[in-house]
Design a protein around this motif. Sequence first.
Motif, PDB file in Angstrom:
ATOM      1  N   UNK B   4     -10.067  -3.035  32.597  1.00 53.97           N
ATOM      2  CA  UNK B   4      -8.814  -2.633  32.377  1.00 53.97           C
ATOM      3  C   UNK B   4      -7.626  -3.529  32.550  1.00 53.97           C
ATOM      4  N   UNK B   5      -7.824  -4.265  33.523  1.00 49.45           N
ATOM      5  CA  UNK B   5      -6.559  -5.299  33.885  1.00 49.45           C
ATOM      6  C   UNK B   5      -6.904  -6.675  33.686  1.00 49.45           C
ATOM      7  N   UNK B   6      -5.978  -7.521  33.817  1.00 50.13           N
ATOM      8  CA  UNK B   6      -5.934  -8.832  33.584  1.00 50.13           C
ATOM      9  C   UNK B   6      -5.513  -9.441  34.950  1.00 50.13           C
ATOM     10  N   UNK B   7      -5.781 -10.617  35.122  1.00 46.08           N
ATOM     11  CA  UNK B   7      -5.269 -11.247  36.286  1.00 46.08           C
ATOM     12  C   UNK B   7      -4.401 -12.653  35.689  1.00 46.08           C
ATOM     13  N   UNK B   8      -2.983 -12.817  36.363  1.00 47.69           N
ATOM     14  CA  UNK B   8      -2.784 -14.241  35.907  1.00 47.69           C
ATOM     15  C   UNK B   8      -2.981 -15.120  37.131  1.00 47.69           C
ATOM     16  N   UNK B   9      -3.453 -16.058  36.703  1.00 48.36           N
ATOM     17  CA  UNK B   9      -3.787 -16.894  37.968  1.00 48.36           C
ATOM     18  C   UNK B   9      -2.575 -18.214  37.612  1.00 48.36           C
ATOM     19  N   UNK B  10      -1.988 -18.164  38.477  1.00 51.75           N
ATOM     20  CA  UNK B  10      -0.563 -19.426  38.231  1.00 51.75           C
ATOM     21  C   UNK B  10      -1.479 -20.680  38.045  1.00 51.75           C
ATOM     22  N   UNK B  11      -1.143 -21.534  37.186  1.00 48.14           N
ATOM     23  CA  UNK B  11      -1.727 -22.590  37.035  1.00 48.14           C
ATOM     24  C   UNK B  11      -0.783 -23.737  37.135  1.00 48.14           C
ATOM     25  N   UNK B  12      -0.591 -24.547  38.324  1.00 45.04           N
ATOM     26  CA  UNK B  12       0.326 -25.689  38.350  1.00 45.04           C
ATOM     27  C   UNK B  12      -0.546 -26.819  38.558  1.00 45.04           C
ATOM     28  N   UNK B  13      -0.190 -27.759  38.060  1.00 44.03           N
ATOM     29  CA  UNK B  13      -0.681 -29.118  37.941  1.00 44.03           C
ATOM     30  C   UNK B  13      -2.259 -29.041  37.436  1.00 44.03           C
ATOM     31  N   UNK B  14      -2.434 -28.218  36.621  1.00 48.14           N
ATOM     32  CA  UNK B  14      -3.951 -27.944  36.311  1.00 48.14           C
ATOM     33  C   UNK B  14      -4.762 -27.724  37.081  1.00 48.14           C
ATOM     34  N   UNK B  15      -4.362 -27.002  38.290  1.00 50.31           N
ATOM     35  CA  UNK B  15      -5.220 -26.344  39.357  1.00 50.31           C
ATOM     36  C   UNK B  15      -5.021 -24.937  39.626  1.00 50.31           C
ATOM     37  N   UNK B  16      -5.953 -24.129  39.906  1.00 52.91           N
ATOM     38  CA  UNK B  16      -5.887 -22.652  40.158  1.00 52.91           C
ATOM     39  C   UNK B  16      -5.384 -22.545  41.688  1.00 52.91           C
ATOM     40  N   UNK B  17      -4.566 -21.829  41.851  1.00 52.50           N
ATOM     41  CA  UNK B  17      -4.153 -21.259  43.157  1.00 52.50           C
ATOM     42  C   UNK B  17      -5.295 -20.194  43.846  1.00 52.50           C
ATOM     43  N   UNK B  21      -2.263 -15.193  44.700  1.00 56.45           N
ATOM     44  CA  UNK B  21      -1.262 -15.303  43.902  1.00 56.45           C
ATOM     45  C   UNK B  21      -1.429 -14.755  42.596  1.00 56.45           C
ATOM     46  N   UNK B  22      -2.530 -13.849  42.540  1.00 54.41           N
ATOM     47  CA  UNK B  22      -2.668 -13.237  41.065  1.00 54.41           C
ATOM     48  C   UNK B  22      -1.831 -11.878  41.198  1.00 54.41           C
ATOM     49  N   UNK B  23      -0.947 -11.659  40.331  1.00 50.72           N
ATOM     50  CA  UNK B  23      -0.264 -10.553  40.075  1.00 50.72           C
ATOM     51  C   UNK B  23      -1.031  -9.353  39.228  1.00 50.72           C
ATOM     52  N   UNK B  24      -1.136  -8.278  39.592  1.00 53.80           N
ATOM     53  CA  UNK B  24      -1.976  -7.195  38.720  1.00 53.80           C
ATOM     54  C   UNK B  24      -1.033  -6.968  37.502  1.00 53.80           C
ATOM     55  N   UNK B  25      -1.498  -6.933  36.304  1.00 56.68           N
ATOM     56  CA  UNK B  25      -0.850  -6.660  34.956  1.00 56.68           C
ATOM     57  C   UNK B  25      -1.839  -5.589  34.397  1.00 56.68           C
ATOM     58  N   UNK B  26      -1.171  -4.560  34.053  1.00 53.26           N
ATOM     59  CA  UNK B  26      -1.843  -3.640  33.368  1.00 53.26           C
ATOM     60  C   UNK B  26      -1.836  -4.022  31.713  1.00 53.26           C
ATOM     61  N   UNK B  27      -3.036  -3.780  31.092  1.00 56.52           N
ATOM     62  CA  UNK B  27      -3.376  -4.142  29.639  1.00 56.52           C
ATOM     63  C   UNK B  27      -2.825  -3.311  28.807  1.00 56.52           C
ATOM     64  N   UNK B  28      -2.353  -3.692  27.665  1.00 54.37           N
ATOM     65  CA  UNK B  28      -1.763  -2.726  26.590  1.00 54.37           C
ATOM     66  C   UNK B  28      -2.620  -1.443  26.334  1.00 54.37           C
TER      67      UNK B  28
END
Lengths: 279, 122
Positions: B4-17, B21-28
């Motif tokens: 039910x959830x998605x994770x945004x993994x911030x991708x800077x310079x093409x690399x995953x942190x 650094x994931x923020x919890x986001x509720x799915x629609x």
Amino acid sequence: MSVEAIHGEHPHSDDPHLTFAHHFIERKQQDESYIVGMWAFLVTEIMFFGALFIAYIIYRTIWPGEFAEFSRAHLNTALGFINTLILLSSSLSMAFCVRHAKLKNHGKMVLSMVLTFMFACGFLVVKTIEYTHKYNDNLIPGPLFHYTAGEAGAKGEVGAATEKTEAGGAEAKAEKSMEAEGRKFVLPATKGQRDTKQRHAEIFFSLYFIMTGIHGIHVVIGMLVMVIILVMFWSGSPLVQDFMPIEMFGLYWHFVDIVWIFLYPALYLINPDITKFHP
Amino acid sequence: MSENTEAIVHNEHGEYHEEHHEHHVNSPGLLWGIYGGLMILLFATVGAAFFDLHKYIPIPGMNIIVMLFIAILKASLVVLFFMEVKKGTRLTWLWAGAGFFWFLMMLGIMFDYMSRNWVTAI
């Protein structure tokens, strides 16, 4: 040792979602501090509204039959239902606003917040209609307050049980003279001048106006904060590039929704049948 | 992460942190689902007000008990999902619980006060 060396990362990244203040170890700690701070504020709000609900419970326990009659006679269940629907919908749009803020869909975020604002406007419009009815029926607590039974009371189903407690004689005369005077200003009634039921009704409507009024003020404050966030966003303020301020506001807005979730059954949905069991 | 959830993994310079650094986001889907649940419970609240529930369960004030129970369910849905306490840290749970616990304490004091028969009709 420099800050970067300890953290292994720049506290001021190009990405506003990664930036954190220098006194935090990492972004996650800053987020948690934001959330805990907001919840600490919400706990004080629970105390604030909690005290009002306790006052309401005490008076409703003393006069359950009369409270049911006052509610049935003058509180519009349908308008309360519409307002509940509006507030629950505004909570959904606010939840979507937080989602879009986190995903950096700034266009949709603004749209969701504007939608939430519109729902809040709708809520206040319905509230204004309700308050206008109360004003026209002389139900604003104070010198002009005068309770008349209305439709539900006229049926005599509910009122019968409580009529025994009413004072007769002089009090009834005073009530009649007030009725004749209509909306003309009269001095505040002292003890004994106004009959018991009038005073009970005045307490019910005082609770009604205090509880819904303070809730309404919370809605208005929420709308002001929404305007501030939107203006800051449009003027390119770095403060709202981060999603946390919007998430914090979301917590506040959902709390205001929860208060209404309890206000609706407490004030608008008093089943008159309870008088049979609490005479 | 659950389905039910998605994770945004911030991708800077093409690399995953790293994971923190994931923020919890509720799915629609989850948000609409909770909204649907709230709507059903809203109709249940109004329904409960128009039926004499005391006929079926002979407890005094059965209607308000049922309506408040439904209100608590609704508030729980909002707190857990819209306010994201379900995915929150333990400290968030502690504070959210503190508000609830405080209100229970105040109710307890109120019941004690009322049981002493100090509250009487005016």
